[in-house]
Scaffold this motif. Structure first.
Motif, PDB file in Angstrom:
ATOM      1  N   ILE A 133       0.826  -1.207   0.000  1.00 53.31           N
ATOM      2  CA  ILE A 133       0.000   0.000   0.000  1.00 53.31           C
ATOM      3  C   ILE A 133       0.865   1.264   0.000  1.00 53.31           C
ATOM      4  O   ILE A 133       1.773   1.408   0.810  1.00 53.31           O
ATOM      5  CB  ILE A 133      -0.955   0.015   1.211  1.00 53.31           C
ATOM      6  CG1 ILE A 133      -1.807  -1.262   1.248  1.00 53.31           C
ATOM      7  CG2 ILE A 133      -1.828   1.260   1.201  1.00 53.31           C
ATOM      8  CD1 ILE A 133      -2.670  -1.494   0.025  1.00 53.31           C
ATOM      9  N   VAL A 134       0.536   2.163  -0.916  1.00 51.46           N
ATOM     10  CA  VAL A 134       1.240   3.432  -1.084  1.00 51.46           C
ATOM     11  C   VAL A 134       0.289   4.559  -0.674  1.00 51.46           C
ATOM     12  O   VAL A 134      -0.850   4.601  -1.129  1.00 51.46           O
ATOM     13  CB  VAL A 134       1.655   3.621  -2.564  1.00 51.46           C
ATOM     14  CG1 VAL A 134       2.308   4.974  -2.771  1.00 51.46           C
ATOM     15  CG2 VAL A 134       2.561   2.492  -3.016  1.00 51.46           C
ATOM     16  N   GLY A 135       0.735   5.438   0.175  1.00 55.68           N
ATOM     17  CA  GLY A 135      -0.062   6.596   0.576  1.00 55.68           C
ATOM     18  C   GLY A 135       0.599   7.881   0.121  1.00 55.68           C
ATOM     19  O   GLY A 135       1.509   7.875  -0.711  1.00 55.68           O
ATOM     20  N   ILE A 136       0.133   8.977   0.679  1.00 54.29           N
ATOM     21  CA  ILE A 136       0.711  10.297   0.386  1.00 54.29           C
ATOM     22  C   ILE A 136       1.437  10.758   1.638  1.00 54.29           C
ATOM     23  O   ILE A 136       0.807  11.006   2.669  1.00 54.29           O
ATOM     24  CB  ILE A 136      -0.383  11.318   0.003  1.00 54.29           C
ATOM     25  CG1 ILE A 136      -1.176  10.837  -1.220  1.00 54.29           C
ATOM     26  CG2 ILE A 136       0.250  12.688  -0.269  1.00 54.29           C
ATOM     27  CD1 ILE A 136      -2.375  11.719  -1.570  1.00 54.29           C
ATOM     28  N   PRO A 137       2.768  10.877   1.588  1.00 55.04           N
ATOM     29  CA  PRO A 137       3.506  11.310   2.772  1.00 55.04           C
ATOM     30  C   PRO A 137       3.337  12.804   3.028  1.00 55.04           C
ATOM     31  O   PRO A 137       3.038  13.581   2.112  1.00 55.04           O
ATOM     32  CB  PRO A 137       4.958  10.968   2.422  1.00 55.04           C
ATOM     33  CG  PRO A 137       5.012  11.010   0.939  1.00 55.04           C
ATOM     34  CD  PRO A 137       3.654  10.584   0.451  1.00 55.04           C
ATOM     35  N   TYR A 138       3.531  13.197   4.269  1.00 56.12           N
ATOM     36  CA  TYR A 138       3.407  14.611   4.632  1.00 56.12           C
ATOM     37  C   TYR A 138       4.549  15.464   4.084  1.00 56.12           C
ATOM     38  O   TYR A 138       4.550  16.675   4.243  1.00 56.12           O
ATOM     39  CB  TYR A 138       3.277  14.776   6.144  1.00 56.12           C
ATOM     40  CG  TYR A 138       1.848  14.647   6.596  1.00 56.12           C
ATOM     41  CD1 TYR A 138       0.960  15.715   6.466  1.00 56.12           C
ATOM     42  CD2 TYR A 138       1.367  13.451   7.114  1.00 56.12           C
ATOM     43  CE1 TYR A 138      -0.367  15.595   6.856  1.00 56.12           C
ATOM     44  CE2 TYR A 138       0.046  13.325   7.513  1.00 56.12           C
ATOM     45  CZ  TYR A 138      -0.818  14.404   7.379  1.00 56.12           C
ATOM     46  OH  TYR A 138      -2.130  14.284   7.759  1.00 56.12           O
ATOM     47  N   PRO A 152      -3.380  11.276   4.040  1.00 56.17           N
ATOM     48  CA  PRO A 152      -2.212  10.408   3.923  1.00 56.17           C
ATOM     49  C   PRO A 152      -2.578   9.009   3.442  1.00 56.17           C
ATOM     50  O   PRO A 152      -1.724   8.265   2.977  1.00 56.17           O
ATOM     51  CB  PRO A 152      -1.632  10.386   5.343  1.00 56.17           C
ATOM     52  CG  PRO A 152      -2.706  10.874   6.233  1.00 56.17           C
ATOM     53  CD  PRO A 152      -3.602  11.726   5.417  1.00 56.17           C
ATOM     54  N   TYR A 153      -3.861   8.636   3.511  1.00 52.89           N
ATOM     55  CA  TYR A 153      -4.307   7.306   3.075  1.00 52.89           C
ATOM     56  C   TYR A 153      -4.500   7.224   1.568  1.00 52.89           C
ATOM     57  O   TYR A 153      -4.585   6.142   1.001  1.00 52.89           O
ATOM     58  CB  TYR A 153      -5.621   6.928   3.771  1.00 52.89           C
ATOM     59  CG  TYR A 153      -5.549   7.095   5.257  1.00 52.89           C
ATOM     60  CD1 TYR A 153      -4.793   6.227   6.052  1.00 52.89           C
ATOM     61  CD2 TYR A 153      -6.220   8.136   5.884  1.00 52.89           C
ATOM     62  CE1 TYR A 153      -4.707   6.402   7.422  1.00 52.89           C
ATOM     63  CE2 TYR A 153      -6.155   8.311   7.259  1.00 52.89           C
ATOM     64  CZ  TYR A 153      -5.396   7.439   8.016  1.00 52.89           C
ATOM     65  OH  TYR A 153      -5.317   7.616   9.378  1.00 52.89           O
ATOM     66  N   GLY A 154      -4.630   8.381   0.919  1.00 44.19           N
ATOM     67  CA  GLY A 154      -4.829   8.418  -0.519  1.00 44.19           C
ATOM     68  C   GLY A 154      -5.454   9.726  -0.948  1.00 44.19           C
ATOM     69  O   GLY A 154      -5.850  10.552  -0.129  1.00 44.19           O
ATOM     70  N   ALA A 155      -5.545   9.902  -2.255  1.00 45.54           N
ATOM     71  CA  ALA A 155      -6.141  11.111  -2.820  1.00 45.54           C
ATOM     72  C   ALA A 155      -7.646  11.096  -2.579  1.00 45.54           C
ATOM     73  O   ALA A 155      -8.273  10.034  -2.564  1.00 45.54           O
ATOM     74  CB  ALA A 155      -5.841  11.192  -4.310  1.00 45.54           C
ATOM     75  N   SER A 156      -8.220  12.281  -2.395  1.00 51.87           N
ATOM     76  CA  SER A 156      -9.666  12.365  -2.216  1.00 51.87           C
ATOM     77  C   SER A 156     -10.173  13.705  -2.741  1.00 51.87           C
ATOM     78  O   SER A 156      -9.400  14.628  -2.994  1.00 51.87           O
ATOM     79  CB  SER A 156     -10.056  12.167  -0.747  1.00 51.87           C
ATOM     80  OG  SER A 156      -9.570  13.214   0.055  1.00 51.87           O
ATOM     81  N   HIS A 157     -11.508  13.760  -2.886  1.00 51.70           N
ATOM     82  CA  HIS A 157     -12.161  14.939  -3.439  1.00 51.70           C
ATOM     83  C   HIS A 157     -13.454  15.186  -2.682  1.00 51.70           C
ATOM     84  O   HIS A 157     -14.242  14.266  -2.470  1.00 51.70           O
ATOM     85  CB  HIS A 157     -12.453  14.707  -4.921  1.00 51.70           C
ATOM     86  CG  HIS A 157     -13.376  15.707  -5.555  1.00 51.70           C
ATOM     87  ND1 HIS A 157     -13.110  17.061  -5.604  1.00 51.70           N
ATOM     88  CD2 HIS A 157     -14.563  15.551  -6.175  1.00 51.70           C
ATOM     89  CE1 HIS A 157     -14.099  17.681  -6.230  1.00 51.70           C
ATOM     90  NE2 HIS A 157     -14.999  16.787  -6.582  1.00 51.70           N
ATOM     91  N   PHE A 158     -13.650  16.412  -2.261  1.00 54.36           N
ATOM     92  CA  PHE A 158     -14.911  16.847  -1.667  1.00 54.36           C
ATOM     93  C   PHE A 158     -15.727  17.458  -2.801  1.00 54.36           C
ATOM     94  O   PHE A 158     -15.408  18.540  -3.283  1.00 54.36           O
ATOM     95  CB  PHE A 158     -14.650  17.839  -0.539  1.00 54.36           C
ATOM     96  CG  PHE A 158     -15.868  18.549  -0.026  1.00 54.36           C
ATOM     97  CD1 PHE A 158     -17.080  17.901   0.097  1.00 54.36           C
ATOM     98  CD2 PHE A 158     -15.792  19.878   0.358  1.00 54.36           C
ATOM     99  CE1 PHE A 158     -18.208  18.565   0.574  1.00 54.36           C
ATOM    100  CE2 PHE A 158     -16.906  20.549   0.842  1.00 54.36           C
ATOM    101  CZ  PHE A 158     -18.121  19.888   0.942  1.00 54.36           C
ATOM    102  N   ALA A 159     -16.739  16.741  -3.247  1.00 56.85           N
ATOM    103  CA  ALA A 159     -17.470  17.088  -4.468  1.00 56.85           C
ATOM    104  C   ALA A 159     -18.549  18.124  -4.222  1.00 56.85           C
ATOM    105  O   ALA A 159     -19.724  17.788  -4.094  1.00 56.85           O
ATOM    106  CB  ALA A 159     -18.062  15.827  -5.083  1.00 56.85           C
TER     107      ALA A 159
END
Length: 193
Positions: A133-138, A152-159
């Motif tokens: 599993i690859v996340g987004i580091p700070y 940090p768990y992954g990309a996301s979007h508030f739609a």
């Protein structure tokens, strides 16, 4: 010859598809890597043609990495993606996905609608398959400043408007795609495609 990274998503209104395209841009920015945009069928099947081809289990078996995205459905992945993974037992038995890098991404229509639980629960079938599993580091600056999506768990979007990503959401999605592609190349420098 290039590393093939599957960007698998399910999208109801276009927001998760928009994130998938940004992740694919990040993957394609890494020399020697190619993003394959794929989706899964609706349940029940839709009469409308899909925006991208449906992923086959052979494509999944032969990929060098995976990015998987779903809209938030009650804090979990959408049923069509869950159905796809529920039928992946032959790949699990053969160990076809062991040690391949994977990341997850999501979108929701409310800011606290379950993005992090959805990202975490999407990781579970990938971990059962032995994926890394690859996340987004700070160390990624946009993770500190985003006012909408990105964890940090992954990309996301508030739609707030379907498919219209913020600058930070685009940046984080592209960075996640680049990180996934770079790790794929490091983990498996011998390309087989």
């Amino acid at each position: 010859m290039s590393h093939r990274i599957v960007v698998l998503y399910y999208s109801r209104h276009g927001s998760t598809r928009a994130l998938a395209r940004q992740i694919a841009r990040g993957i394609n920015a890494i020399s020697g890597c190619e993003a394959l945009l794929r989706t899964v069928p609706d349940i029940p099947p839709s009469a409308e043609p899909p925006s991208d081809p449906y992923l086959t289990y052979d494509e999944l078996k032969d990929c060098d990495g995976l990015a998987m995205g779903s809209p938030v459905w009650f804090g979990n992945m959408a049923a069509p993606l869950k159905h796809f993974w529920d039928a992946s037992t032959p790949l699990w038995i053969s160990g076809a996905l062991i040690d391949k890098p994977a990341c997850v991404f999501t979108s929701s229509s409310s800011l606290h609608g379950g993005q992090e639980t959805t990202l975490q629960t999407m990781q579970l079938p990938l971990q059962h398959h032995g994926m890394l599993i690859v996340g987004i580091p700070y160390s990624e600056p946009a993770l500190h400043t985003t006012q909408s999506g990105g964890t940090p768990y992954g990309a996301s979007h508030f739609a707030t408007v379907a498919g219209q990503l913020s600058t930070e959401e685009k940046t984080l999605a592209q960075q996640l795609g680049q990180r996934l592609a770079s790790l794929s190349m490091r983990l498996n420098p011998a390309v087989k495609h």
